[in-house]
Design a protein around this motif. Sequence first.
Motif, PDB file in Angstrom:
ATOM      1  N   ILE A   1       0.870  -1.088   0.222  1.00 55.07           N
ATOM      2  CA  ILE A   1       0.111   0.042   0.107  1.00 55.07           C
ATOM      3  C   ILE A   1       0.852   1.218   0.014  1.00 55.07           C
ATOM      4  O   ILE A   1       0.511   2.145  -0.626  1.00 55.07           O
ATOM      5  N   MET A   2       2.192   1.293   0.633  1.00 55.00           N
ATOM      6  CA  MET A   2       3.006   2.531   0.729  1.00 55.00           C
ATOM      7  C   MET A   2       3.464   2.760  -0.813  1.00 55.00           C
ATOM      8  O   MET A   2       3.472   4.103  -1.349  1.00 55.00           O
ATOM      9  N   ALA A   3       3.729   1.674  -1.398  1.00 55.58           N
ATOM     10  CA  ALA A   3       4.335   2.109  -2.819  1.00 55.58           C
ATOM     11  C   ALA A   3       3.208   2.329  -3.873  1.00 55.58           C
ATOM     12  O   ALA A   3       3.477   3.029  -4.830  1.00 55.58           O
ATOM     13  N   LEU A   4       2.055   2.385  -3.636  1.00 62.00           N
ATOM     14  CA  LEU A   4       0.926   2.471  -4.734  1.00 62.00           C
ATOM     15  C   LEU A   4       0.372   3.583  -4.550  1.00 62.00           C
ATOM     16  O   LEU A   4       0.138   4.106  -3.770  1.00 62.00           O
ATOM     17  N   LEU A   5       0.473   4.314  -5.823  1.00 60.31           N
ATOM     18  CA  LEU A   5       0.127   5.698  -5.748  1.00 60.31           C
ATOM     19  C   LEU A   5      -1.607   5.737  -6.218  1.00 60.31           C
ATOM     20  O   LEU A   5      -2.400   6.436  -5.600  1.00 60.31           O
ATOM     21  N   GLY A   6      -1.993   4.781  -6.832  1.00 54.67           N
ATOM     22  CA  GLY A   6      -3.562   4.776  -7.049  1.00 54.67           C
ATOM     23  C   GLY A   6      -3.910   4.585  -8.517  1.00 54.67           C
ATOM     24  O   GLY A   6      -4.844   4.203  -9.009  1.00 54.67           O
ATOM     25  N   ALA A   7      -3.117   5.317  -9.742  1.00 54.27           N
ATOM     26  CA  ALA A   7      -3.747   5.407 -10.870  1.00 54.27           C
ATOM     27  C   ALA A   7      -3.013   4.082 -11.631  1.00 54.27           C
ATOM     28  O   ALA A   7      -1.902   3.826 -11.690  1.00 54.27           O
ATOM     29  N   LEU A   8      -4.098   3.097 -12.084  1.00 56.07           N
ATOM     30  CA  LEU A   8      -4.068   1.995 -12.442  1.00 56.07           C
ATOM     31  C   LEU A   8      -4.381   1.729 -13.986  1.00 56.07           C
ATOM     32  O   LEU A   8      -5.222   2.479 -14.296  1.00 56.07           O
ATOM     33  N   PRO A   9      -3.839   0.996 -14.624  1.00 59.37           N
ATOM     34  CA  PRO A   9      -4.233   0.857 -15.882  1.00 59.37           C
ATOM     35  C   PRO A   9      -5.566   0.044 -16.218  1.00 59.37           C
ATOM     36  O   PRO A   9      -6.056  -0.951 -15.447  1.00 59.37           O
ATOM     37  N   LYS A  10      -6.319   0.365 -17.178  1.00 56.99           N
ATOM     38  CA  LYS A  10      -7.589  -0.582 -17.508  1.00 56.99           C
ATOM     39  C   LYS A  10      -7.554  -1.796 -17.759  1.00 56.99           C
ATOM     40  O   LYS A  10      -8.267  -2.642 -17.836  1.00 56.99           O
ATOM     41  N   SER A  11      -6.388  -2.422 -18.183  1.00 53.60           N
ATOM     42  CA  SER A  11      -6.068  -3.666 -18.401  1.00 53.60           C
ATOM     43  C   SER A  11      -6.037  -4.708 -17.311  1.00 53.60           C
ATOM     44  O   SER A  11      -5.814  -5.919 -17.434  1.00 53.60           O
ATOM     45  N   LEU A  12      -5.925  -3.975 -15.998  1.00 55.88           N
ATOM     46  CA  LEU A  12      -5.788  -4.936 -14.903  1.00 55.88           C
ATOM     47  C   LEU A  12      -6.848  -6.150 -14.739  1.00 55.88           C
ATOM     48  O   LEU A  12      -7.819  -5.698 -14.742  1.00 55.88           O
ATOM     49  N   GLU A  13      -6.424  -7.342 -14.523  1.00 56.36           N
ATOM     50  CA  GLU A  13      -7.426  -8.334 -14.175  1.00 56.36           C
ATOM     51  C   GLU A  13      -7.230  -8.782 -12.623  1.00 56.36           C
ATOM     52  O   GLU A  13      -8.152  -9.295 -12.263  1.00 56.36           O
ATOM     53  N   TYR A  14      -5.896  -8.580 -12.018  1.00 57.58           N
ATOM     54  CA  TYR A  14      -5.727  -9.105 -10.763  1.00 57.58           C
ATOM     55  C   TYR A  14      -4.865  -8.134  -9.819  1.00 57.58           C
ATOM     56  O   TYR A  14      -3.933  -7.538 -10.550  1.00 57.58           O
TER      57      TYR A  14
END
Length: 499
Positions: free
Chosen positions: A414-427
């Motif tokens: 959670i610390m390293a994740l900013l939040g903006a993710l790609p639409k291709s994400l499945e998992y």
Amino acid sequence: MRRFILNALYLGTALISTITRPYGLCTPAVRGIPQSPLSNTLAVSREPQSLQHTRYTRIRVHGVDDFKKLYPLILDYIREPELASSVKEFVFRSHLWELRYYCETDQTEVLRAQEDARDISQEHALFQLVTDLGIEESERPDWVKILSWMKPEFVAAQEEALAATNRSWEISRFYHRGNTVFAHHAAAILLLLCPNIEILKIEEGSVIVEDILRRNNYGLLPAAHLQKLRHVTLLPTSDPILGDERFYIHLDILGMLRLFHRLPAIESVSVDAVWTNYDAGYIEHFPPATSNLKKIHVEEFTFTAGGRATSDGGSAVMFANIIGKALHEHKSTLRKIDLDIDEHVDRYEDVYGYRHADDESGHWEGWVDEWFMRDAEISTGPWMVSELPSTRPYGATIGSMHDFESLTHLSIGIMALLGALPKSLEYLLIRGYERGKVKRYDDQIDEFLLVKQDRFPLLKEVHGINETIPIAASVEDPDGNDGQLWRPPNMDDEWAEEL
């Protein structure tokens, strides 16, 4: 550790003194050991060995039983080179103890004197071999003497000497040392004799083997070797002290890349449980874009910190933004990313709002060598990951991943994740999140849940929101946390023959 691990990843954007005397086999006088029964007749035994005709697919150089196979194998490959074509995998793990562990004694001095006096003038096949392979002329006699160390008649003489002295500690160490020095030279020769090796598993620390591989990598031998080598695994040292599995390995990864990075078929270099090698020096600044490869696709990347202790009690400090920049270089091909680094992510920005400077380059000019300059001459682009341009805000995270167009699986703290993710994400798997503990993280998760269905239509599996998934923890007391220690899987490295 952050520099050479991350620069190794960044290098993927474009690529992804031989000591020939058996050092430590002490130098001589007389007393306390019988003369070897072969000492006056060694030059007479010239009967050719019969061919073994064994087609090995995997060769291992590890213990004395392996060592005994190497001399007849070299003779086979000299007389019938086609036999060497079946070898696809080579495993080298044979630590050479340092000279300081050996002391001169009267007994070992006698043996050393006998070895120095041994006649090698009739070893024509070995002389021709080392000549053809490009061993420098001044080094050839030493190579031939070492390579002939395990001729059957010499091995028999060693056994007689050991029996006559009741296998004394000094004599046993002398022969062990000689066997190991032989194995290092024999391994170097076999690597050049086997043209179809695709997999190499190698332990760091052999001056002999590494010198030959480095010269081959930079095209300094008469012929090109290992042209089909695809996968390299760097093995932990087998030194009984430095190889302690409670601790990370002090390994110069970028220095080891110099042995392979210009080879035309290389695809991967793998290593586990690595810690900073404080002797690496300028090697931390490895000139990128210096291989024969023009492009490389990184589809999966896994980086986990934790599971072992450090020998000096220190801990890693990682800058997530530098990792983000390195990953961004592969944004079009990365399909799976697994980062478990929250235990070591720099937290100063979280506390003080401080943005880390991107310049880690330091001063390298006084620390270069011949090999560095050979790479620098053809290098293009920035030499450090931190010198790559910032295309997005990073803060203390890896930055937005909205343009990682091929990414389907992401596991991250959670610390390293900013939040903006790609639409291709499945998992998606999030480690270390616990609702109510950090408001900023709660807000981030709530925003994600609000837009999840519309923005991520392919996302079918999410973990770490309703349950807390732990991050990889540091091991501070390796003696009291044996159950937490990471250990490598058992390696299948036995000799294998063609079916």
